[in-house]
Design an enzyme around this catalytic site. Structure first.
Site, PDB file in Angstrom:
ATOM      1  N   ASN A 164     -37.535 -20.398 -23.065  1.00  0.00           N
ATOM      2  CA  ASN A 164     -36.984 -21.744 -23.234  1.00  0.00           C
ATOM      3  C   ASN A 164     -35.690 -21.828 -24.030  1.00  0.00           C
ATOM      4  OD1 ASN A 164     -38.269 -21.236 -25.655  1.00  0.00           O
ATOM      5  ND2 ASN A 164     -39.155 -23.270 -25.854  1.00  0.00           N
ATOM      6  N   THR A 181     -38.847 -12.244 -19.043  1.00  0.00           N
ATOM      7  CA  THR A 181     -38.187 -11.914 -17.773  1.00  0.00           C
ATOM      8  C   THR A 181     -37.319 -13.078 -17.286  1.00  0.00           C
ATOM      9  OG1 THR A 181     -39.900 -10.357 -17.233  1.00  0.00           O
ATOM     10  CG2 THR A 181     -38.633 -11.203 -15.385  1.00  0.00           C
ATOM     11  N   GLU A 186     -44.070 -17.105 -33.544  1.00  0.00           N
ATOM     12  CA  GLU A 186     -43.787 -18.534 -33.355  1.00  0.00           C
ATOM     13  C   GLU A 186     -44.463 -18.905 -32.040  1.00  0.00           C
ATOM     14  OE1 GLU A 186     -39.584 -19.488 -33.229  1.00  0.00           O
ATOM     15  OE2 GLU A 186     -40.030 -21.359 -32.187  1.00  0.00           O
ATOM     16  N   ARG A 213     -40.767 -27.226 -25.159  1.00  0.00           N
ATOM     17  CA  ARG A 213     -40.405 -26.780 -26.508  1.00  0.00           C
ATOM     18  C   ARG A 213     -41.680 -26.728 -27.336  1.00  0.00           C
ATOM     19  NH1 ARG A 213     -38.404 -31.185 -28.459  1.00  0.00           N
ATOM     20  NH2 ARG A 213     -37.567 -30.254 -30.349  1.00  0.00           N
ATOM     21  N   CYS A 214     -41.799 -25.681 -28.154  1.00  0.00           N
ATOM     22  CA  CYS A 214     -43.008 -25.595 -28.988  1.00  0.00           C
ATOM     23  C   CYS A 214     -43.094 -26.813 -29.897  1.00  0.00           C
ATOM     24  CB  CYS A 214     -43.026 -24.297 -29.783  1.00  0.00           C
ATOM     25  SG  CYS A 214     -41.615 -24.070 -30.862  1.00  0.00           S
TER      26      CYS A 214
END
Ligand code: G3H
Length: 482
Positions: free
Chosen positions: A161, A187, A257, A290-291
């Protein structure tokens, strides 16, 4: 030196040389938006991955002898090269991971800033002197010199991301502290990562100091994470993989993370207009991939109706489309990701959630979904969709909101919206997360703030100074004076 042998086939960097794999195999990356090929990366062999680690280990010895300012020079030059390649990088990020062009461009600029700040901060890392006399009378002649030294070879594994930013944010702190790096990009994102390394190479990277390993995680991932010459693993990605890596990396420090289920808690006295804007920006930018995206809203019954109406207006104004059109909501990274979001939405609606926006999908493009009346028996209340869906859980009071927030297996960030700062701090103290944002959306930046995940959201602390400290160990030399 050239990374491309033939158009759109990228090589890997091993000990200063751009090479093709002896496997004679490449992996083609298709764009998530139009499924057209972006390019191909090398599917490296275990033997080549081994050479990457061995080469990095050898290069680290010399690099550690360079001064902080000499190491900083490489980072400044790298940042300059990235900015020179800004358009090419932004275009590649846009195509390879389906990020809107201006967000992709911001990612490159943010990364150059990150690298420059890291160079500066590295120069200010210092140790301490401890006088033995403060413990007991017999130790007064002792003086401890505590210095920070590099760990050795850092294995940096980055996610799709932020293929440039979340790669450089691992590599730059490692380098300034005197480590070498083996870099294994996800990848999907590896072409952007390769171009970023091309910029570093142009900046004057010493041979072997950063070696690039490309290929499927399932083929070279285990090999790298258990390699005896790796001294720290810094990984960003899914919680399941993070847990797997931490089990494999026995006795090796890890920085992880991982995922999140960041809640926005909205109190009765909140500025609802601002809360709605921040929640939608936090929940839907880069399609929620997004985390730190806001992944659930916990709002008291009293203001739920008013908040939901404002959220709906904001969501309906989001631009949905292709990254080339600079849309906020773009096709998800792959079909599987879109299927998962759809499954969560279907499950919730099947159990009684109210969709307030049209449920629509075109291939990987999932249109933004606002789901009201979500309850805790629905998977969407707990699972991380990594897509454009925002569940609203109505609660009777803020205590209930805190309880639900803390019942999550994740603990990355949370937002609290209220005009009562003392109350916000009281709530913040109860939330089991790494960071709480008062009256703002959840986000990692600015990049010098500590960034922490607790529970299933991670291990270790990032944020420029903390990231540098995390890739060093303390070394004590004791002077025994006569
Ligand atoms: O996806 C995880 C990233 O660290 C989130 O970063 O908050 O800057 O989007 P961000």
């Amino acid at each position: 030196m050239e990374t491309q042998l033939i158009a759109n086939t990228y090589q890997f960097l091993l000990n200063g040389e751009w090479r093709e794999s002896a496997s004679c195999k490449t992996i083609e990356n298709l764009s998530p938006s139009d499924r057209k090929p972006v390019g191909a990366i090398q599917a490296m062999t275990e033997r080549e991955a081994n050479l990457a680690v061995i080469g990095a280990k050898a290069a680290q010895k010399d690099w550690a002898n360079f001064s902080f300012s000499e190491r900083a020079e490489l980072l400044y030059a790298w940042a300059d090269q990235l900015l020179e390649m800004k358009e090419e990088l932004a275009e590649t990020i846009m195509k390879e991971v389906g990020k809107g062009y201006s967000s992709a461009e911001k990612e490159v600029v943010r990364t150059a800033d990150f690298i420059k700040y890291t160079a500066e901060e590295g120069k200010r890392i210092h140790g301490e002197l401890i006088n033995g006399g403060s413990f007991n009378a017999g130790s007064a002649n002792k003086l401890a010199m505590v210095q920070r030294e590099p760990l050795g070879v850092v294995l940096a594994i980055s996610p799709f991301n932020y293929p440039v930013n979340l790669s450089a944010s691992k590599i730059a702190p490692a380098l300034i502290a005197g480590n070498a790096v083996v870099f294994k990009p996800a990848t999907q994102g590896a072409i952007s990562g390769t171009l970023m390394i091309k910029a570093l190479d142009k900046a004057g990277l010493p041979s072997g100091l950063v070696n690039l390993v490309t290929g499927k995680g399932s083929e070279v991932g285990d090999y790298l994470t258990t390699h005896p010459s790796i001294d720290l693993i810094n990984f960003t990605g899914g919680t399941e993989t993070g847990e797997y890596i931490s089990k494999k990396a026995s006795m090796i420090p890890v920085i992880l993370e991982l995922g999140g289920k960041d809640p926005a808690l909205v109190l009765n006295d909140a500025d609802l207009e601002k809360a709605a804007k921040d929640i939608v920006a936090g929940g839907f930018s880069y399609s929620g991939q997004r985390c730190t995206a806001i992944k659930r809203v916990l709002v008291t019954d009293e203001v739920a109706e008013a908040l939901v109406a404002k959220l709906k207006t904001e969501i309906e104004a989001l631009k949905v489309g292709m990254p080339e059109d600079d849309a906020a909501v773009t096709p998800l990274i792959n079909e599987k990701a879109a299927d998962f979001v759809q499954h969560l939405v279907d499950d919730a609606v099947g159990k009684g959630a109210t969709p307030l926006t049209a449920i629509k999908r075109e291939g990987n493009l999932v249109f933004p979904v606002l789901l009201d009346n979500v309850t805790t028996d629905m998977a969407i209340a707990w699972e991380e969709p990594f897509g454009p869906v925002l569940p609203i859980i109505r609660v009777e009071n803020i205590e209930e909101a805190v309880t639900i927030a803390n019942e999550s297996k994740y603990g990355l960030q949370a937002s609290v919206f209220t005009k009562n700062t003392e109350e916000a701090i009281r709530i913040s103290n109860k939330l089991e997360v790494g960071s709480v944002q008062i009256n703002g959306k959840t986000e990692r930046g600015p990049d010098h703030f500590p960034f922490i995940g607790v529970k299933g959201s991670g291990l270790g602390v990032q944020g420029i100074r903390k990231s540098i400290e995390s890739v060093t160990r303390e070394k004590v030399t004791v002077l025994n004076m006569s």
